[in-house]
Design an enzyme around this catalytic site. Structure first.
Site, mmCIF file in Angstrom:
data_model
loop_
_atom_site.group_PDB
_atom_site.id
_atom_site.type_symbol
_atom_site.label_atom_id
_atom_site.label_comp_id
_atom_site.label_asym_id
_atom_site.label_seq_id
_atom_site.Cartn_x
_atom_site.Cartn_y
_atom_site.Cartn_z
ATOM 1 N N ASP A 22 0.840 -1.204 0.000
ATOM 2 C CA ASP A 22 0.000 0.000 0.000
ATOM 3 C C ASP A 22 0.876 1.257 0.000
ATOM 4 O OD1 ASP A 22 -2.348 1.404 -0.027
ATOM 5 O OD2 ASP A 22 -2.814 1.112 2.098
ATOM 6 N N GLY A 25 -0.021 5.511 -4.308
ATOM 7 C CA GLY A 25 -0.631 6.809 -4.634
ATOM 8 C C GLY A 25 0.007 7.923 -3.819
ATOM 9 N N HIS A 39 2.471 3.422 -9.017
ATOM 10 C CA HIS A 39 2.248 1.995 -9.290
ATOM 11 C C HIS A 39 3.445 1.413 -10.054
ATOM 12 C CE1 HIS A 39 -1.676 2.272 -7.617
ATOM 13 N NE2 HIS A 39 -2.191 3.006 -8.590
ATOM 14 N N GLU A 69 -12.337 -4.734 -4.321
ATOM 15 C CA GLU A 69 -12.815 -3.352 -4.131
ATOM 16 C C GLU A 69 -12.091 -2.355 -5.038
ATOM 17 O OE1 GLU A 69 -12.063 -5.349 -1.466
ATOM 18 O OE2 GLU A 69 -14.080 -5.655 -0.629
ATOM 19 N N ASN A 70 -10.898 -2.722 -5.520
ATOM 20 C CA ASN A 70 -10.125 -1.776 -6.338
ATOM 21 C C ASN A 70 -10.766 -1.480 -7.701
ATOM 22 O OD1 ASN A 70 -6.915 -2.930 -5.055
ATOM 23 N ND2 ASN A 70 -8.075 -1.132 -4.458
ATOM 24 N N TRP A 71 -11.775 -2.279 -8.115
ATOM 25 C CA TRP A 71 -12.509 -1.950 -9.358
ATOM 26 C C TRP A 71 -13.234 -0.622 -9.212
ATOM 27 C CZ3 TRP A 71 -11.091 -4.738 -13.326
ATOM 28 C CH2 TRP A 71 -10.774 -6.094 -13.172
ATOM 29 N N ARG A 190 2.101 -4.822 6.190
ATOM 30 C CA ARG A 190 1.365 -3.793 5.453
ATOM 31 C C ARG A 190 2.199 -2.522 5.439
ATOM 32 N NH1 ARG A 190 -4.903 -2.495 4.572
ATOM 33 N NH2 ARG A 190 -4.625 -0.740 3.161
HETATM 34 C C1 IPE Z 1 -5.450 -2.838 -0.282
HETATM 35 O O1 IPE Z 1 -5.065 -1.520 -0.491
HETATM 36 C C2 IPE Z 1 -5.456 -3.582 -1.588
HETATM 37 C C3 IPE Z 1 -4.137 -3.811 -2.174
HETATM 38 C C4 IPE Z 1 -2.986 -3.543 -1.623
HETATM 39 C C5 IPE Z 1 -4.162 -4.413 -3.470
HETATM 40 P P1 IPE Z 1 -6.156 -0.356 -0.643
HETATM 41 O O2 IPE Z 1 -5.409 0.911 -0.737
HETATM 42 O O3 IPE Z 1 -7.079 -0.675 -1.744
HETATM 43 O O4 IPE Z 1 -6.936 -0.484 0.732
HETATM 44 P P2 IPE Z 1 -7.903 0.533 1.489
HETATM 45 O O5 IPE Z 1 -8.963 0.932 0.516
HETATM 46 O O6 IPE Z 1 -7.078 1.723 1.907
HETATM 47 O O7 IPE Z 1 -8.405 -0.229 2.661
HETATM 48 C C1 IPE Z 2 -1.497 0.216 -3.425
HETATM 49 O O1 IPE Z 2 -1.291 1.574 -3.430
HETATM 50 C C2 IPE Z 2 -1.774 -0.329 -4.810
HETATM 51 C C3 IPE Z 2 -3.139 -0.827 -5.006
HETATM 52 C C4 IPE Z 2 -4.075 -0.862 -4.106
HETATM 53 C C5 IPE Z 2 -3.467 -1.338 -6.333
HETATM 54 P P1 IPE Z 2 -2.499 2.604 -3.423
HETATM 55 O O2 IPE Z 2 -2.841 2.951 -4.829
HETATM 56 O O3 IPE Z 2 -3.616 2.112 -2.597
HETATM 57 O O4 IPE Z 2 -1.811 3.862 -2.721
HETATM 58 P P2 IPE Z 2 -2.499 4.916 -1.747
HETATM 59 O O5 IPE Z 2 -3.164 4.171 -0.647
HETATM 60 O O6 IPE Z 2 -3.481 5.702 -2.575
HETATM 61 O O7 IPE Z 2 -1.343 5.765 -1.269
HETATM 62 MG MG MG Z 3 -4.119 2.344 -0.644
#
Ligand code: IPE
Ligand code: IPE
Ligand code: MG
Length: 249
Positions: A22, A25, A39, A69-71, A190
């Site tokens: 995580d 972003g 990414h 949920e990422n969709w 994590r």
């Molecule tokens: C969890 O990260 C999913 C992955 C690492 C693929 P998210 O960034 O999607 O989780 P939430 O939404 O903050 O819980």
């Molecule tokens: C984890 O990084 C990658 C995926 C969940 C695919 P994030 O994209 O969730 O990064 P943050 O949480 O927005 O910083």
């Molecule tokens: Mg995240």
């Protein structure tokens, strides 16, 4: 093989490390870059981590790459993530074969784009015979959907008489989970400081040790990896017993 701690004791090392990658972003934002750059840097951290796990003799590593949920993210980000995944798999096929690492995908496979399914299938087939190291890739994965799918399969097997539900226990249920042929994770890492599991391996991590680091995933490397393993090795895993029972004192 590198030693995991100063008091290196291989028997104490985790067999299965699962990582919630995580913070891509936030890394991008901190560097004034578009999210997709975060990414992209994240895939470099994946390559580093895979090598670290193998160098340290950890037989199973599972990476949470895309949740069910990422969709819900913006379409351009989802598309870019799928493109990165496609490129990563194309690049890494030779590397996985060279390093004798088996790929195991967990998640609702059939809902992924067709070209990704094809790429994944090809990679899984080409590496299926490797037994020493496994890379679990959680894609379109969510524990709740996994458990629901398992319950459906259990009900079907019970109705058809293939399964007797009366003596059913967790070890039986495990076989219906997508991680059925892997041990449950010993250590969950994590990154990015969030203290939640986000629908990742909820049943399998019932007794996992959890290590949370504030480091953002693209910055994850050897130093952080070693800190996480050291943290794990120093934990006392009691599984409901007392400390005195474990030490016979
Ligand atoms: C969890 O990260 C999913 C992955 C690492 C693929 P998210 O960034 O999607 O989780 P939430 O939404 O903050 O819980
Ligand atoms: C984890 O990084 C990658 C995926 C969940 C695919 P994030 O994209 O969730 O990064 P943050 O949480 O927005 O910083
Ligand atoms: Mg995240």
């Amino acid at each position: 093989m590198k030693s995991l701690t100063n008091q290196a004791d291989k028997t104490q090392a985790p067999k299965h490390v699962a990582i919630i990658m995580d913070g891509n972003g936030r890394w991008a934002k901190a560097h004034n870059l578009p999210r997709i750059e975060g990414h992209r840097q994240g895939t470099e951290a994946v390559k580093r981590t895979l090598k670290l796990a193998q160098d340290h003799g950890i037989p199973f590593i599972t990476l949470y790459a895309f949740s069910v949920e990422n969709w819900n993210r913006p379409k351009d980000e989802v598309d870019a993530l799928m493109d990165l995944l496609d490129k990563f798999l194309a690049d890494q096929l030779k590397e996985l074969i060279k390093r004798e690492i088996r790929l195991r995908v967990i998640g609702r496979f059939e809902e992924l784009p067709a070209h990704i399914q094809e790429r994944l299938q090809k990679t899984e087939q080409a590496t299926a015979h490797f037994t020493k190291y496994t890379l679990g890739l959680a894609l379109n994965y969510g524990s709740r959907t996994e458990i629901i799918d398992a319950l459906r399969a259990v009900t079907k097997a019970s109705k058809s008489g293939d399964l007797n539900i009366d003596n059913f226990d967790y070890n039986d249920l495990r076989r219906y989970l997508q991680t059925g042929d892997m041990p449950d994770p010993d250590l969950i890492i994590r990154t990015s400081g969030e203290s939640r599991l986000s629908n990742f391996l909820l049943l399998q991590s019932a007794y996992a040790e959890i290590h949370i680091t504030s480091v953002l995933w693209p910055d994850f490397g050897e130093a952080e990896f070693k800190i996480a393993i050291k943290d794990y090795v120093e934990r006392e895993r009691r599984y409901g017993k007392t400390s005195c029972q474990l030490h016979n004192t």
